[in-house]
Every structure is written in C-alpha cells, then in structure tokens.
Design an enzyme around this catalytic site. Structure first.
Site, PDB file in Angstrom:
ATOM      1  N   ASP A   1      -4.777  -6.386   3.835  1.00  0.00           N
ATOM      2  CA  ASP A   1      -5.031  -5.746   2.544  1.00  0.00           C
ATOM      3  C   ASP A   1      -5.793  -6.722   1.668  1.00  0.00           C
ATOM      4  OD1 ASP A   1      -4.940  -3.768   0.652  1.00  0.00           O
ATOM      5  OD2 ASP A   1      -2.778  -3.464   0.793  1.00  0.00           O
TER       6      ASP A   1
ATOM      7  N   LYS B   1      -7.266  -1.674   2.352  1.00  0.00           N
ATOM      8  CA  LYS B   1      -6.882  -2.086   3.699  1.00  0.00           C
ATOM      9  C   LYS B   1      -8.086  -2.075   4.636  1.00  0.00           C
ATOM     10  CE  LYS B   1      -2.135  -0.397   3.401  1.00  0.00           C
ATOM     11  NZ  LYS B   1      -2.242   0.167   2.039  1.00  0.00           N
TER      12      LYS B   1
ATOM     13  N   ARG C   1      -4.844   8.023  -4.495  1.00  0.00           N
ATOM     14  CA  ARG C   1      -3.488   7.550  -4.247  1.00  0.00           C
ATOM     15  C   ARG C   1      -3.050   6.572  -5.324  1.00  0.00           C
ATOM     16  NH1 ARG C   1      -5.305   5.400   1.352  1.00  0.00           N
ATOM     17  NH2 ARG C   1      -7.274   6.046   0.423  1.00  0.00           N
TER      18      ARG C   1
ATOM     19  N   CYS D   1      15.833  -5.172  -5.236  1.00  0.00           N
ATOM     20  CA  CYS D   1      15.858  -5.010  -3.777  1.00  0.00           C
ATOM     21  C   CYS D   1      17.239  -5.378  -3.240  1.00  0.00           C
ATOM     22  CB  CYS D   1      14.828  -5.912  -3.110  1.00  0.00           C
ATOM     23  SG  CYS D   1      13.104  -5.452  -3.409  1.00  0.00           S
TER      24      CYS D   1
END
Length: 390
Positions: free
Chosen positions: A338, A345, A123, A132
């Site tokens: 995490d 995690k 991943r 944002c």
C-alpha cells in the site's frame, strides 16, 4: 454469552494462572477486556521477559501495549516466538529507518472528518474506534489506536462520518475499521451498521477485525444476529500465524460463516514470523478449513519503528512463488503493498512471462506469436498467444 469449547492448552493456562476464574467468566469477552495485561510486571507472571522487552514496555509513550488473557495464553516463552514478537514491545521500535513514517499511508491528509479516510474515489474507511483487543507492533495506525481520549466524543465523530458519506454519492463501499470495530458493543455496532446501510448509494459494507483470532469470545450468537441483518456484509479478518488458529478461533470463524458472512483473511508478511513458505502454507490451509478465504498478503507498511519486522519485497514474491502450483489456488492470497496518499494498493506478482518469439505459419500468410511462460517448477514452456496476418 459465548459458549466456546476450549483446548487442553487453554484449560491448563486457566488452571495455572486464573484458578479463581470460572469458565463463564473466561468466556465473557468483556471480562477478557477488563483483565487486559498492560505492564511488564503483569506480563512477567506468564513469560520470562528479556531486558530489551522490559525496557521497551516501560516506555509507553510511543505505542500502546495491551494483551487480553486469552491471547497471553498463546504467547511463547521464547523471545523469538512468532506471536510474542508481534505483540510484545522491543527497543527496536524506537529505531526509525529511511522512508518510515508515523502515517505511512498518508491517511491523515485524506480525513475530511475525524471518522473518515477517503483515499479511493468510491471507497472510504470509517474509523469507528481506536480500541483493539491486542495491539500489533507493526500497526499502520499505531499513531491513532490505544488512546481512549481520542474517542470520547465518538458519537459526534460517527454522525459527521455518516453525513459525509450521505453527501458524497460516489461512495459505494464502506470499510468499518479502527481500531477494531468488533470491540464495540452489539448496540453500537447495530447503530453504525443501520446508519450506513440506510444510505442508498452504499452497496457494500466491510468490517476489518482481528477479534476472531485475538478475542474469539466476542463472537457470540447475539453479535452474529446483529451482523446478519446487514447483508451484504463482508469481514476482513487479520491473522498472521498458524498458532492463532485455535479451538476457540475456529469456532468463532464457523459462527460467522454460519451467519452468512463471507470471510477473507489479511495477513502481513513479517520477518522471522511468517516469511517462510511452509508456515504460510500451513496458515492458508488452516484458514480454508474454517471457511476463511486467504485474500491479502500485505507487505509490512513502513510505519515508524517497524524495520526489524519488515522483509524485502523480493522475499514476498518468493513466498507467492512458493505457494503457486504447490497448493490449491484458493490458498494463494494476493500479495500487495500500500502506497501513501492516493497511490493505493499495488499487486505484486512473480514474473511468469519471461519472453516471446515469432514463428511464421506453415502457409506463409502470417506469423504466430508464442510467449515463453515460466511455471511453478521454474520450467519454460511456449504458449500460442495470437495470430498476426501479413
């Protein structure tokens, strides 16, 4: 154009603070972005700021501050308000506690190219933007977001990211994040998704976003048409408090779900904001009603200056214990923290197995093991776990 219905609270807010603004303008996500509130002077039009907040907002050198008008309408005129504490800077952000870091997850050493974080074997994170709709004060990537200069050469960074994924066939899962990818234009999102989907070994694409709850006007039919072209595509939506589940955000989630996009929530556990079983239960129920599956309850990362917002892990375990058995299992998220670098995690669960005992079988040819299981009421029950021959 996003044709959203509005709550009475929103209409009152528009009439009071933006009387010259048309509904079409308010519903335009680009108008919302252009009118972001970025200073204490601007914000003081809407709420009475404390001296602490004024001082912190004047120190823009640490971490960007910006809130769009829609989200400002959700702010409480109370310094202890849940949404206000997550978005308005305070002086405590300059107080670092032991173990905190600007890069608490150790992502930077795992960035082979600018747009990629590769911490897990199969991943990667694809960092699409540093922008944002709002800037959460506990943000893990506060060191990277809000600085537009970092992303002036975004096309070059994206291409390097695509090339990296192509050259590493073990990568099967790409999480597009940032910043918030849904603040990009439809055309740019279409380009990114098309490029990633064209890589044969990528099976799974996700987008991490707060936009449905911080800028619901962005969830237009046109955006949904882009996203639904690239299934299987999943959205991880960031939401903290029931106050964020509004008339507008409900419509945004429903549009995404209607486009066939599975929605899972990511909620950060925050002191004095949502570290209360009833608040969390209310949030999870509201999410299920708009087809968002409660997925993760994250322990707040030890990002520098976040100590005033972090709970203990024990408090998080209490929250999960307070949900389990007291609501539907669909409403119980995974509690996780995490760890830096390749630590990844770790799921955290309340202890259910509290002991065991062995009992001989009646025929004397073996023994039966029983586990002592603690249920949601705190009661202990024996559960047959296996048969051992002598």
């Amino acid at each position: 154009m996003s044709l959203l219905e509005h709550s009475a609270q929103t209409r009152t807010f528009i009439d009071r603070y933006f009387p010259q603004t048309t509904i079409d303008q308010w519903n335009d996500w680009k108008w919302q972005i252009r009118h972001q509130i970025k200073t204490a002077a601007e914000l003081s039009r809407f709420i009475t700021l404390t001296e602490n907040e004024k001082t912190a907002l004047a120190r823009a050198d640490k971490f960007s501050f910006a809130i769009n008008p829609y989200t400002v309408s959700l702010l409480e005129n109370d310094p202890a308000g849940a949404i206000r504490r997550t978005l308005v800077a305070v002086e405590e952000e300059w107080m670092n506690t032991e173990g905190e870091s600007e890069d608490p997850l150790g992502e930077d050493p795992h960035r082979p190219v600018k747009a990629i974080v590769h911490r897990y074997p199969d991943r990667v994170l694809f960092l699409a933007t540093g922008f944002c709709a709002v800037y959460c004060r506990y943000c893990t990537r506060s060191r990277l977001v809000g600085d537009a200069a970092q992303y002036k050469s975004e096309m070059k960074a994206w291409q390097d990211g695509f090339d990296y994924i192509r050259k590493n066939p073990e990568i099967r899962d790409v999480l597009i994040t940032g910043g918030d990818p849904l603040t990009l234009s439809d055309e740019k999102l279409d380009f990114i998704l098309k490029e990633i989907r064209s890589i044969p070994h990528v099976e799974f694409i996700r987008i991490g976003t707060k936009v449905p709850f911080a800028l619901p006007q962005r969830i237009t039919p046109e955006l949904c048409a882009v996203l639904k072209k690239y299934h299987p595509l999943y959205l991880s939506v960031h939401v903290i408090h029931p106050r964020e589940v509004t008339t507008e955000s409900r419509q945004a989630c429903e549009r995404l779900a209607d486009a066939g996009l599975p929605l899972g929530s990511q909620t950060v556990l925050l002191k004095g904001i949502n570290d209360n079983v009833e608040v969390l239960k209310k949030l999870m129920h509201e999410l299920l009603k708009v087809r968002v599956k409660p997925y993760y309850l994250f322990h707040c990362d030890p990002v520098a200056g976040s100590g005033h917002l972090r709970t203990s892990v024990q408090k998080g375990l209490e929250m999960i214990e307070g949900l389990r058995g007291h609501t539907t299992g669909y409403a119980v998220p995974h509690y996780a923290l995490d760890m830096a670098g390749s630590g990844g995690k770790a799921a955290l669960v309340p202890e259910s197995v509290v002991g065991e005992e062995q009992r001989a079988t009646q025929d004397g040819h073996g023994s039966q093991r029983f586990l002592k299981i603690r249920n949601f009421r705190g009661e202990t029950h024996l559960y047959p776990d296996g048969f051992d021959e002598l």
